[in-house]
Write a protein that holds these residues in place. Structure first.
Motif, short mmCIF file in Angstrom:
data_model
loop_
_atom_site.label_atom_id
_atom_site.label_comp_id
_atom_site.label_asym_id
_atom_site.label_seq_id
_atom_site.Cartn_x
_atom_site.Cartn_y
_atom_site.Cartn_z
N VAL A 323 73.25 -38.61 -66.05
CA VAL A 323 73.39 -39.58 -64.95
C VAL A 323 72.35 -39.37 -63.90
CG1 VAL A 323 74.84 -40.18 -62.69
CG2 VAL A 323 75.95 -39.68 -65.11
N ILE A 324 72.07 -38.04 -63.52
CA ILE A 324 70.87 -37.83 -62.53
C ILE A 324 69.31 -38.32 -63.23
CG2 ILE A 324 69.55 -36.08 -61.52
CD1 ILE A 324 72.16 -36.63 -60.22
N ALA A 325 69.22 -38.36 -64.41
CA ALA A 325 67.93 -38.49 -65.16
C ALA A 325 67.75 -40.19 -65.34
CB ALA A 325 67.63 -37.81 -66.63
N ASP A 326 68.82 -40.93 -65.13
CA ASP A 326 68.92 -42.09 -65.62
C ASP A 326 67.86 -42.87 -64.51
OD1 ASP A 326 69.53 -44.93 -66.14
OD2 ASP A 326 71.02 -45.07 -64.71
N ASP A 327 66.77 -43.45 -65.22
CA ASP A 327 65.79 -44.23 -64.56
C ASP A 327 65.74 -45.88 -65.24
OD1 ASP A 327 64.46 -43.71 -66.88
OD2 ASP A 327 62.72 -42.79 -66.13
N VAL A 328 66.61 -46.33 -65.83
CA VAL A 328 66.59 -47.38 -66.67
C VAL A 328 67.81 -48.21 -65.80
CG1 VAL A 328 67.01 -48.65 -68.50
CG2 VAL A 328 65.71 -46.55 -68.69
N TYR A 329 69.13 -47.80 -65.82
CA TYR A 329 70.27 -48.49 -65.28
C TYR A 329 70.40 -48.59 -63.94
CZ TYR A 329 71.03 -48.55 -70.50
OH TYR A 329 70.81 -48.63 -72.03
N PHE A 330 70.26 -47.35 -63.48
CA PHE A 330 70.35 -47.34 -61.91
C PHE A 330 69.73 -47.90 -61.29
CE2 PHE A 330 69.59 -45.14 -57.84
CZ PHE A 330 71.05 -45.40 -57.33
N PRO A 331 68.28 -48.08 -61.52
CA PRO A 331 67.55 -49.13 -60.62
C PRO A 331 67.99 -50.54 -60.72
CG PRO A 331 65.99 -47.55 -61.86
CD PRO A 331 67.40 -47.32 -62.33
N VAL A 332 68.25 -50.88 -61.84
CA VAL A 332 68.76 -52.22 -62.03
C VAL A 332 70.15 -52.44 -61.00
CG1 VAL A 332 69.81 -54.06 -63.51
CG2 VAL A 332 67.97 -52.49 -64.08
N PHE A 333 71.06 -51.66 -61.18
CA PHE A 333 72.15 -51.45 -60.06
C PHE A 333 71.70 -51.59 -58.59
CE2 PHE A 333 74.68 -51.05 -63.84
CZ PHE A 333 75.88 -51.46 -63.80
N ALA A 334 70.62 -50.77 -58.36
CA ALA A 334 70.42 -50.68 -56.97
C ALA A 334 69.80 -52.03 -56.40
CB ALA A 334 69.19 -49.54 -56.96
N ARG A 335 69.01 -52.75 -57.32
CA ARG A 335 68.31 -53.77 -57.04
C ARG A 335 69.24 -55.15 -56.90
NH1 ARG A 335 64.79 -53.74 -60.44
NH2 ARG A 335 65.50 -55.42 -62.01
N LEU A 336 70.29 -55.18 -57.79
CA LEU A 336 70.82 -56.40 -58.11
C LEU A 336 72.34 -56.29 -57.81
CD1 LEU A 336 69.26 -57.40 -61.65
CD2 LEU A 336 68.74 -58.32 -59.11
N CYS A 337 72.93 -55.31 -57.96
CA CYS A 337 74.59 -54.84 -57.69
C CYS A 337 74.77 -54.93 -56.30
CB CYS A 337 74.93 -53.97 -58.26
SG CYS A 337 76.72 -53.99 -58.40
N THR A 338 74.64 -56.09 -55.37
CA THR A 338 74.86 -56.27 -54.05
C THR A 338 75.82 -57.41 -53.83
OG1 THR A 338 72.70 -57.72 -53.70
CG2 THR A 338 72.51 -55.32 -53.55
N ARG A 339 76.29 -57.38 -52.81
CA ARG A 339 77.13 -58.52 -52.25
C ARG A 339 78.36 -58.67 -53.13
NH1 ARG A 339 75.37 -64.63 -50.01
NH2 ARG A 339 77.23 -65.02 -49.11
N ASN A 340 79.50 -58.11 -52.81
CA ASN A 340 80.67 -58.28 -53.44
C ASN A 340 80.51 -57.82 -55.08
OD1 ASN A 340 82.16 -59.25 -51.25
ND2 ASN A 340 81.16 -61.35 -52.01
N CYS A 341 79.81 -56.71 -55.21
CA CYS A 341 79.33 -56.23 -56.63
C CYS A 341 80.12 -54.75 -56.98
CB CYS A 341 78.00 -56.04 -56.86
SG CYS A 341 77.43 -55.50 -58.67
N TYR A 342 80.32 -54.09 -55.69
CA TYR A 342 81.05 -52.78 -55.75
C TYR A 342 80.41 -51.94 -56.87
CZ TYR A 342 83.86 -55.73 -53.14
OH TYR A 342 84.31 -56.78 -51.96
N ALA A 343 79.23 -51.55 -56.64
CA ALA A 343 78.63 -50.72 -57.75
C ALA A 343 79.51 -49.39 -58.08
CB ALA A 343 77.20 -50.37 -57.30
N ASP A 344 80.05 -48.75 -57.04
CA ASP A 344 80.85 -47.51 -57.39
C ASP A 344 82.01 -47.74 -58.46
OD1 ASP A 344 81.99 -48.95 -54.93
OD2 ASP A 344 83.72 -47.79 -55.45
#
Length: 437
Positions: A323-344
């Motif tokens: 999870v800590i080493a993820d540099d593929v999926y987390f950046p996508v969530f950080a950039r696009l999972c906004t506004r009523n997406c509830y990333a957690d």
């Protein structure tokens, strides 16, 4: 102005210089006693005034600024430089910087050997790199790099420390259930680690040294409900816990969590589990499931890969490192999972479903009541906490689950959404129902 200065200098000379002359004159010529007495009065006055002038010059100027300073030092030695500096600081009334405000950053060599933690429950690597048992105060990017370089397994045998369970408390402010947790941890030092992520605006006092929460709050950032900052806080907690190589299991908790069993039961359940991660991860049609997917995430995350689940996870060290080493999926969530997406509710269920589908239990070890509907689960007040209710939760809340290939009713180790006023009931019933306290 120049004339006045010259006159002042002459005045000092007139006072100081005649003293030796007067003394020599008195010694050279004999005189009656009454004349000696009359001559001694101005002599004593002049000598005393000379001493006063010399002391004043020494206290208000440096040796370089005083004419004949080297001679004066024979009779009135100047204080050493350190003392002079302290005196100067006192005169200027400049308060010293409190030690608590001093930040120390120590570089860590990624190739270093990661020492085992001691029995205190503190973070060994952070202890080396920060002040007096504190945590690394670095950027999230640097923190993730350091954590990703840590060992992915706990080294067994060799007389090293026993594997520990890391309890990660993600809180808004304080921990109202802290007295219950103190009872839960009592007597089991060295088998757990505690990490707290709180709002940086929270200025509550730190508990005393005897508390398991003493100085266990990591450098935190503001967290907003339903935003990516929630996932960032979870990763921050995981990263700090990974720096302690003896942490084998990682459990995320909130300020409203309460344990349902004693520590030995919880520890044995998690340490001996063959399941890699206790986390919900399922495909949910509708607005609160697939409806939150953002099409811009494709092709990294497709709509078919989108998953949902509770954020309250428990996982082993290897998956925590992934999870800590993820540099593929987390950046996508950080950039696009906004506004009523509830990333957690979607990042970890989606990430682990894609990368490690066979390791996900698709259940949580935390019980919560969603039967009332809405964006938040039901909350429980003081009067609702009864021995029968606690026994029902301990018995699986009417369900069964799989544990290491066997069916069991021991499914939930914790429950949440208890209001602070329920603490007294927990403390009252814990000894008779849960076996601790």
């Amino acid at each position: 102005m120049v004339t006045k200065n010259v006159q002042q200098q002459h005045h000092h000379v007139d006072v100081v210089v005649p003293v030796p002359a007067m003394v020599m004159a008195a010694m050279a010529s004999p005189c009656p006693a009454n004349k000696l007495l009359r001559g001694a009065i101005p002599l004593a006055f002049g000598f005393a005034l000379g001493i006063a002038v010399a002391v004043y010059l020494i206290g208000s100027a440096t040796p370089a600024a005083i004419p004949g300073a080297s001679s004066l030092e024979l009779f009135f030695p100047l204080p050493p430089p350190a003392v002079s500096a302290n005196l100067s600081a006192v005169r200027q009334k400049q308060p010293s910087t409190p030690s608590s405000e001093v930040k120390t950053t120590t570089a860590i060599n990624k190739s270093q050997s990661w020492p085992a933690d001691d029995a205190s429950g503190g973070n060994s690597t952070a202890d080396q790199a920060a002040v007096a048992g504190g945590f690394l105060d670095v950027s999230d990017e640097e923190l993730m790099k350091l954590a990703a370089a840590a060992p992915r397994e706990v080294r067994a045998g060799g007389g090293g420390p026993r594997p520990k369970v890391a309890f990660l408390f993600l809180t808004r402010w304080d921990l109202p259930m802290a007295p219950l947790w103190e009872k839960f941890f009592e007597g089991h030092r060295g088998l757990y680690s505690v990490y707290v992520h709180s709002d940086p605006a929270f200025n509550g006092s730190d508990p005393g040294e005897s508390s398991v929460f003493h100085r266990r709050t990591i450098p935190s950032k503001e967290v907003k409900w339903g935003e990516i900052s929630m996932v960032e806080a979870e990763r921050r907690l995981l990263a700090h816990a990974l720096l302690d190589e003896s942490n084998a299991r990682f459990l995320l908790l909130s300020e409203s969590h309460a344990p349902l069993f004693d520590f030995p039961t919880v520890y044995s359940y998690l340490i001996n589990s063959t399941t890699k991660v206790y986390l919900e991860s399922y495909d949910l049609p509708g607005a609160t499931g697939r409806g939150r997917y953002k099409r811009g995430m494709s092709p990294v995350v497709t709509a078919a890969q989108w998953r949902k689940g509770s954020q309250w996870f428990e996982m082993d060290r290897g998956l925590a490192a992934d999870v800590i080493a993820d540099d593929v999926y987390f950046p996508v969530f950080a950039r696009l999972c906004t506004r009523n997406c509830y990333a957690d509710e979607h990042y970890l269920p989606t990430f682990l479903s894609i990368r490690h589908p066979s390791r996900v239990a698709n259940r949580s070890v935390t019980w919560v009541d969603w039967s009332h509907g809405g964006p938040h689960p039901a909350r429980f007040t003081r009067t609702e906490v009864t021995p029968d209710f606690l026994r029902w939760l301990r018995g699986g809340a009417g369900t069964t689950c799989d544990y290491n290939g066997d069916t069991t009713t021991l499914c939930f180790l914790f429950a949440r959404k208890f209001l602070p006023n329920s603490l007294t009931r927990f403390l009252r019933f814990a000894p008779m129902v849960m076996g601790f306290g």
